[in-house]
Design a protein around this motif. Structure first.
Motif, mmCIF file in Angstrom:
data_model
loop_
_atom_site.group_PDB
_atom_site.id
_atom_site.type_symbol
_atom_site.label_atom_id
_atom_site.label_comp_id
_atom_site.label_asym_id
_atom_site.label_seq_id
_atom_site.Cartn_x
_atom_site.Cartn_y
_atom_site.Cartn_z
ATOM 1 N N PRO A 489 0.796 -1.237 0.000
ATOM 2 C CA PRO A 489 0.000 0.000 0.000
ATOM 3 C C PRO A 489 0.827 1.286 0.000
ATOM 4 C CG PRO A 489 -0.116 -1.093 2.142
ATOM 5 C CD PRO A 489 0.518 -2.063 1.202
ATOM 6 N N LEU A 490 2.057 1.240 0.503
ATOM 7 C CA LEU A 490 2.862 2.461 0.617
ATOM 8 C C LEU A 490 3.925 2.576 -0.468
ATOM 9 C CD1 LEU A 490 3.296 2.667 4.507
ATOM 10 C CD2 LEU A 490 1.565 3.748 3.045
ATOM 11 N N HIS A 491 3.944 1.658 -1.418
ATOM 12 C CA HIS A 491 4.916 1.758 -2.509
ATOM 13 C C HIS A 491 4.511 2.915 -3.433
ATOM 14 C CE1 HIS A 491 7.789 0.717 -5.597
ATOM 15 N NE2 HIS A 491 8.237 -0.300 -4.864
ATOM 16 N N GLU A 492 5.462 3.761 -3.748
ATOM 17 C CA GLU A 492 5.149 4.981 -4.491
ATOM 18 C C GLU A 492 5.127 4.799 -5.999
ATOM 19 O OE1 GLU A 492 7.908 7.924 -3.125
ATOM 20 O OE2 GLU A 492 6.846 8.221 -1.214
ATOM 21 N N GLU A 493 5.529 3.623 -6.484
ATOM 22 C CA GLU A 493 5.570 3.407 -7.938
ATOM 23 C C GLU A 493 4.761 2.196 -8.393
ATOM 24 O OE1 GLU A 493 9.768 4.227 -9.600
ATOM 25 O OE2 GLU A 493 10.068 3.847 -7.452
ATOM 26 N N ILE A 494 4.677 1.184 -7.544
ATOM 27 C CA ILE A 494 4.009 -0.065 -7.930
ATOM 28 C C ILE A 494 2.621 -0.135 -7.294
ATOM 29 C CG2 ILE A 494 4.077 -2.588 -7.780
ATOM 30 C CD1 ILE A 494 7.132 -2.386 -7.670
ATOM 31 N N TYR A 495 1.636 -0.464 -8.126
ATOM 32 C CA TYR A 495 0.278 -0.756 -7.655
ATOM 33 C C TYR A 495 0.070 -2.253 -7.894
ATOM 34 C CZ TYR A 495 -4.747 0.250 -6.824
ATOM 35 O OH TYR A 495 -6.032 0.311 -6.314
#
Length: 562
Positions: A489-495
């Motif tokens: 949830p907190l990854h800034e590039e990967i969904y």
């Protein structure tokens, strides 16, 4: 799970004035749509949503209706409509009409009668009020700038219009108005249409007494919460429409309901509510707005973490309780690849990644015309080349405020509704094959590179990627009904997320940006037995799925059976 045909469908939205012109007058029409039905069938879509085609003076591209039971002459005739509906059904597809119940055109016979005198029987079909302190009845501002009130000197009163002055709001407190609208909806259903997208449906009820807004200069989206959006009686009126008309037909309904979250959406679409099948939510459409009160034109970079929060909330709250309508662009929004992808150096992979996102969420996916070939925003040099009333009003308002021309045009290039309304790019001939005449709005200059003919010839094109996504959705029920769970949830590039249904699980990995982050398989997920269903890049030989280095805008979807 509660299976329904409209849950398993893929919808394609047509903006008819810009889709295909059959007679060389520069305006798309119904015969033009008919000529492209085989294209839509080949793409694999199930439902065609056509924006308003009713008789209209066209001040807001058909969303100002002067006769609900006739066709705008520029689009054709009722015979053309009947043929279009027949041809859509022959191909096994369905037609969803776009219907405006909040307001009519100022040229509708009801309004012409209403305006004639205070004593006319149809005066109360619309919302009229006396002025206050030498001005409008209250301080509400229109979605299209300026007051919601227009003064009529002949009767010395004002009428209310949430949109343009050419779109007076109907008075849903009048039982005769309700009855006539019900009759009209049933008239179309008896003709055989398969559903409705109800435009601005959240606005049909206004706050009792029409009081002043506390913050009149905030964006309409903020004010609408208290004054004219999603008020309680909207649900009573929709349930009434459902019980008396919609219940008797196996149709699809979707409401345009800005300004709400998923819990409120359940009031419209929750199982057993007897209102709508799904609503269009707008939370993700304001990700790049500087603040809630600043409106769409004042932009900031959007955050993937915020997008995850919004979309995950809708996925989780509505699961087994309601249904989502998933989209990234439409006739009112910028092109998705220009807004959420990269239309300069990574147009093809980022468009494919965004398509993967929308088609692997729980909910019905919506494709806007041209999205399947990666059409982009347009940047016209002059305001004279724009046609959208909202854009033109914004330009005039900012010029009067002394805002520099280049700043205004930068905002317009990013957010004008005309970004989505440039003509469909069919081929590399003049005007992109849309018309043999002068198009009503200029064609995007990149049509030589971005067009349907070129896309269909290229097996690695965005178009063929969409076809495969749609085929996979029809083949695997987990893509339609699987329960969503967010990863990282907190990854800034990967969904990344999973979708799980019975003994099947999807793993969706999306790189939303141009860097090369590493996806690390979370605890509890094992790569053994994972089958790659689709990706916008060829997998590398010998790669380690537990630590997967992603390419810019890479998308992968895996299926695992237990």
């Amino acid at each position: 799970m509660n299976p329904k045909w409209w849950k398993e469908s893929v919808v394609y939205q047509i903006y008819p004035i810009s889709f295909m012109d059959s007679n060389g007058d520069g305006i798309g029409d119904l015969q033009g749509i008919i000529s492209k039905l085989d294209y839509l069938k080949d793409l694999g879509v199930d439902v065609i949503w056509v924006c308003p085609i009713y008789k209209s003076p066209n001040h807001d591209n058909g969303y100002d209706i002067s006769d609900y039971c006739d066709i705008m002459k520029e689009f054709g005739t009722m015979a053309d409509f009947d043929l279009m509906l027949k041809e859509i059904h022959i191909r096994g597809m369905k037609l969803m009409m776009d219907l405006v119940l909040n307001h009519t055109s100022h040229e509708h016979p009801w309004f012409l009668d209403s305006k004639r005198s205070k004593d006319d029987p149809k005066r109360d079909f619309y919302i009229w009020r006396k002025g206050k302190n030498g001005g409008p009845p209250n301080n509400w501002e229109s979605y299209f700038s300026g007051s919601v009130w227009e003064y009529d000197p002949e009767t010395d009163e004002y009428y209310l219009h949430l949109y343009s002055k050419y779109q007076p709001d109907l008075n849903w407190e009048n039982p005769e108005v309700i009855e006539k609208l019900h009759d009209m909806v049933e008239w179309w259903l008896k003709k055989g249409v398969d559903g409705f997208r109800f435009d601005a449906i959240a606005h049909i009820v206004k706050q009792q007494g029409l009081p002043d807004a506390e913050n009149p200069h905030q964006s309409p989206t903020v004010r609408a919460y208290d004054m004219f959006s999603n008020l309680e009686n909207v649900h009573t009126l929709l349930q009434n429409l459902y019980d008396k008309v919609l219940y008797f037909y196996d149709i699809m309904t979707v409401g345009e309901t800005s300004g709400l979250g998923p819990e409120q959406a359940l009031d419209y679409v929750g199982d057993g509510r007897r209102e709508l099948n799904m609503t269009f939510q707008f939370e993700h459409m304001f990700l790049d707005a500087a603040s809630a009160g600043s409106g769409k034109w004042d932009m900031v970079p959007w955050s993937l973490i915020e997008l995850k929060k919004i979309m995950s909330n809708w996925q989780i709250v509505l699961h087994n309780r309601g249904w989502n309508a998933n989209y990234l662009c439409n006739h009112d929004q910028p092109r998705s690849v220009s807004r959420f992808g990269n239309d300069v150096v990574c147009r093809v992979p980022s468009a494919k990644m965004l398509a993967t996102f929308i088609h692997t969420l729980e909910g019905t996916p919506y494709i806007y015309q041209g999205e399947e070939i990666g059409m982009t925003n347009v940047a016209f040099d002059s305001i004279d080349e724009y046609r959208d009333v909202e854009t033109l009003n914004y330009y005039e308002e900012k010029r009067q405020q002394g805002v520099p021309e280049e700043d205004i045009m930068r905002a317009i290039h990013n957010k004008s509704r005309d970004n989505a309304r440039t003509p469909m790019q069919w081929d590399a001939t003049e005007n992109a094959g849309f018309t043999t005449g002068q198009p009503w709005l200029k064609v995007n200059s990149n049509y030589m590179e971005i067009n349907v003919v070129r896309a269909m010839k290229d097996p690695d094109s965005i178009y063929h990627y969409y076809k495969k996504l749609i085929e996979l959705r029809k083949k695997h029920k987990v893509i339609v009904y699987g329960e969503y769970k967010l990863l990282l949830p907190l990854h800034e590039e990967i969904y990344a997320y999973t979708r799980t249904l019975e003994n099947e699980q999807l793993l969706v990995i999306l790189n939303f940006f141009g860097q090369e982050p590493v996806f690390e398989m979370p605890d509890g997920l094992e790569p053994e037995g994972m089958e790659l269903l689709i990706s916008n890049f060829e997998p590398k030989k010998g790669e380690d799925l537990t630590r997967l280095k992603l390419r810019p805008y890479e998308a992968r979807v895996y299926l695992k059976r237990f």
